[in-house]
Design a protein around this motif. Structure first.
Motif, PDB file in Angstrom:
ATOM      1  N   MET A   1      -5.334  -5.451  -8.196  1.00  0.00           N
ATOM      2  CA  MET A   1      -5.016  -6.428  -7.166  1.00  0.00           C
ATOM      3  C   MET A   1      -3.693  -7.105  -7.506  1.00  0.00           C
ATOM      4  SD  MET A   1      -7.519  -6.177  -5.041  1.00  0.00           S
ATOM      5  CE  MET A   1      -7.446  -7.663  -4.032  1.00  0.00           C
ATOM      6  N   HIS A  34      -2.421  -2.145  -4.899  1.00  0.00           N
ATOM      7  CA  HIS A  34      -2.144  -2.873  -3.662  1.00  0.00           C
ATOM      8  C   HIS A  34      -0.732  -2.556  -3.189  1.00  0.00           C
ATOM      9  CE1 HIS A  34      -1.354  -6.316  -0.983  1.00  0.00           C
ATOM     10  NE2 HIS A  34      -2.651  -6.204  -0.709  1.00  0.00           N
ATOM     11  N   LYS A 136      -4.631  -1.712   1.122  1.00  0.00           N
ATOM     12  CA  LYS A 136      -4.302  -3.010   1.704  1.00  0.00           C
ATOM     13  C   LYS A 136      -5.319  -4.083   1.351  1.00  0.00           C
ATOM     14  CE  LYS A 136      -1.764  -1.228   5.737  1.00  0.00           C
ATOM     15  NZ  LYS A 136      -1.678  -1.222   7.224  1.00  0.00           N
TER      16      LYS A 136
END
Length: 237
Positions: A1, A34, A136
């Motif tokens: 992340m 990400h 995403k």
């Protein structure tokens, strides 16, 4: 992340993917990044893989970072895997070569950009081939993580507690080992080891090791004044 410790994630990813020449059962095969950090992270990975390849050699030498594959058949499977990757639209960002300037079953560690649902991604080649994939949302990453038939080890890098609990909860990773801020090949020596799905069931070592020394009993205590019978059977005398 994107909120994770990216240095920790980088170190953990490179070791888990390239360590033991990609031949651990817990080797990192798919790295989901990400979209906001993807380009910079992949660029750094490519640079690191060049350094790993430069320190290829005798696995017994303390300065070696990349040893050989275990058999000539493994080298052939690596080559076949590379060809399949190219046929299925994968882009080789680093590697893909068999090393022929020395004796032994050496191959270059390889980084591949490819679609998450390419058939080759669903299989384990047991070689240093790492797929890098863009996402995403965490939900998207979890769904992609869980879509393969294997389920041994998984990891997330994040500082957000909500992300952590989402990852380790019933709607998160479906693997037997679900790590936070440590790689798929970490040092979770205190935990039970085992997988799910095609990776198999059951656990060994770690927190399950004590069970082999114990006598297991299932105990029921009835605090009522009626006698419940199995499956609701009626047995009136």
């Amino acid at each position: 992340m994107p909120d994770g410790d990216l240095e920790l994630a980088f170190q953990g990813s490179v070791f888990a993917a390239a360590g033991t020449a990609g031949q651990r059962c817990t080797t990192l095969r798919r790295l989901f990044l990400h979209e906001s950090i993807y380009d910079a992270f992949v660029k750094r990975l490519v640079g690191a893989y060049a350094k790993v390849a430069a320190r290829m050699g005798d696995p017994m030498h303390p300065d070696t970072l990349l040893g050989p594959l275990h058999t000539k058949r493994a080298v052939q499977e690596y080559k076949e895997g590379i060809e399949t990757i190219k046929k299925q639209g994968g882009e080789i960002l680093f590697g893909r070569e068999v090393v022929t300037d020395r004796p032994g079953n050496y191959v270059l560690p390889t980084i591949v950009a490819i679609a998450h649902d390419a058939p080759v991604v669903q299989k384990e080649i047991f070689a240093p081939i790492l797929y890098v994939l863009k996402f995403k949302t965490l939900e998207e990453a979890i769904a992609c993580n869980n879509e393969v038939p294997q389920g041994l080890s998984s990891a997330i890098f994040t500082k957000n507690l909500q992300n952590m609990f989402r990852w380790v909860g019933p709607g998160g990773s479906d693997c037997g080992i679900v790590n936070c801020n440590i790689g798929t090949s970490g040092a979770e020596i205190g935990g039970a080891f085992g997988g799910e799905k095609e990776t198999g069931g059951g656990r060994e070592s770690g927190s399950d090791a004590w069970k082999q020394y114990m006598r297991r009993s299932t105990c029921t205590v009835n605090y009522s004044d009626v006698l419940p019978l199995a499956q609701g059977v009626k047995f009136n005398l």
